[in-house]
Design an enzyme around this catalytic site. Sequence first.
Site, PDB file in Angstrom:
ATOM      1  N   HIS A   1     -25.791  55.909 -31.192  1.00 17.14           N
ATOM      2  CA  HIS A   1     -24.337  56.062 -31.332  1.00 17.14           C
ATOM      3  C   HIS A   1     -23.599  54.883 -30.699  1.00 17.14           C
ATOM      4  O   HIS A   1     -22.768  54.231 -31.344  1.00 17.14           O
ATOM      5  CB  HIS A   1     -23.925  57.381 -30.671  1.00 17.14           C
ATOM      6  N   GLU A   2     -23.901  54.600 -29.440  1.00 18.18           N
ATOM      7  CA  GLU A   2     -23.155  53.556 -28.727  1.00 18.18           C
ATOM      8  C   GLU A   2     -23.474  52.162 -29.267  1.00 18.18           C
ATOM      9  O   GLU A   2     -22.602  51.285 -29.296  1.00 18.18           O
ATOM     10  CB  GLU A   2     -23.430  53.630 -27.221  1.00 18.18           C
TER      11      GLU A   2
ATOM     12  N   HIS B   1     -21.244  51.533 -32.192  1.00 10.39           N
ATOM     13  CA  HIS B   1     -19.957  50.986 -31.755  1.00 10.39           C
ATOM     14  C   HIS B   1     -20.074  49.490 -31.476  1.00 10.39           C
ATOM     15  O   HIS B   1     -19.248  48.681 -31.903  1.00 10.39           O
ATOM     16  CB  HIS B   1     -19.510  51.655 -30.454  1.00 10.39           C
TER      17      HIS B   1
ATOM     18  N   HIS C   1     -20.609  47.278 -34.491  1.00  5.81           N
ATOM     19  CA  HIS C   1     -19.319  47.240 -35.195  1.00  5.81           C
ATOM     20  C   HIS C   1     -18.423  46.187 -34.537  1.00  5.81           C
ATOM     21  O   HIS C   1     -17.848  45.315 -35.210  1.00  5.81           O
ATOM     22  CB  HIS C   1     -18.676  48.628 -35.126  1.00  5.81           C
TER      23      HIS C   1
END
Length: 597
Positions: free
Chosen positions: A391-392, A395, A398
């Site tokens: 998940h992190e 980020h 991105h």
Amino acid sequence: MGEVKKLKTREEISSECKWDIEKVYATNEAWEKDFEILKKKAEKIKDFSGKLSQPTVLLDYFKVKEDISRLADKLFIFAHLKSDEDRANSTYQSLKDKIDTYLAELRSLGAFFVPEILSLPEDYIEKSIAEVKDLEMYKFLLEDILKMKPHVLSKELEELVASVSDCLEAPGNIFSMLTNADMTFPIIKDESGNDIELTEGNYSGFVRSKDRSVREAAFKALFSAYDKFKNTIATSLTSSIKNNVFIAKTRKYSSALESSLKPNNIPLEVYDNAINTINSNIESLHRYVRIKKKLLGLEEIHMYDLYVPVIDIEKENIEFKKGVEIVKEGLHPLGKEYLSIFDEGIKEGWIDVYENKGKRGGAYSWGCYDTMPYVLLNYNNDLNDVSTLAHEMGHSIHSYYSRKTQPYIYADYELFCAEVASTTNEALLIHYLINRETQKSKKLYLINQELEQIRTTVFRQLMFAEFEKITHESIEKGNPLTAKDLCSIWHELNVKYFGPDMIVDEEIDMEWARIPHFYSDFYVYQYATGYAAASAFAKSILEQGNEAVNKYIGFLKSGGSDYPINILKKAGVDMTTPAPLEATLQRFNELLDMLEQ
């Protein structure tokens, strides 16, 4: 009685498991030196006031402002990340307070900009770009400002609002200090009877324990600690809500919700539709509770039973290096370039891996244009931590793509897009884990994991969003909210969402008090909309291959170069319709069918 296992101090964590924040500033002295440079440079901003009608001067303003902002960003990131390593370290608390206080002053120095742009003739932007071609890059930014004309104040009032911004952030800062640095939690016993110091970091492991007495004890211990501070936390939260309402009224918005959504061109219907869609499908969550109760063999299902897997498998101890490999395998469909960036993050010190005494709880990705995208974890060697890593890093990658592709002014993506990339990674990972598993019990365990992702990211976050809407509307109507009121609202929402089979324990009434995202107005609904968009991206990537990957990478590279709704629409996901969220709920029902079989 076994020996109490104490958290390691920061110094006891090996350097290879810490982020390399010294790449930003090698020493505190270097930070202090740049801080003094920032203050001197910032004075230049005032020289542009009253002169922006000249296109060449406007271009110079943008260049000077960028130079100052990039330096301020670096100072801000270093101070905050160092502070988060150990909230009890007064040196870095001091640096953090120093830059936070100064940034309020810096915002006030540039407060003339928007009112002055709005005072210029309507055709000014078009004529200026024709005269100075380099202004073309700023067209979207300038046109966006013009759209906000009804909500922009006079120069003097903008300066006033900017100057008190640090004060308006006080409730969130107080909450953070109380819950991360000052609060302590009881000692509880683990499955082996050892005394363990409960923390926010290890709570998630205890509440998933197969030993019901352990998860019940952790649940009651955690919320008893919050209950002791309920009046203080209620005051900090309602103060934060009042600040949101104050800003909305000051800027002439009809509500705090409009104040939060309209600047990003997100229709209010997107928020309301999400809550309405979840309420229309709430029976699916009630069905999940019924199935879980049956599979766990419980006469009564309590709130502390929610997180325990329905399938009883031996807990796997996944060391961080192994977790990295699992995530890379799951993200394989995203291609070599994406995976090479992931590898770079691991090798170059993006990640702060383990919990230590005083470290901020939870996980996040943070950084700025001139730093690496840093990741804070509190890795505890279980499958959920592997998912958090995916998940992190979603980020962070991105941010990496966005900063590499976009100029500084468009490098930051808006909150509405923020959870899409991270959740796409999670969706790809869980799909990979389910598909590769041959053992029936483990496969069912993973199916339950995906169900839990949807429950916690869609149902749970939209329950949070509904709580935010209720509390903001109450204060907007002039109705004060006490700790008792907040507990009552939270209790009723849990009863509605979890249905007649769930025993809604009184301890859960305090859960609102531990949610840091409530201090970022109307943030949480974007986890749900982000999950819906991510599910759409993951499905197309797995089914269509390179064509879908290219569209998705295009989304990652877009940053803030357009409004979030438009960026997603260009990549093939239309969030103005309930379709993506409905498709996610359809997947939830399919997974329930698999679980019942």
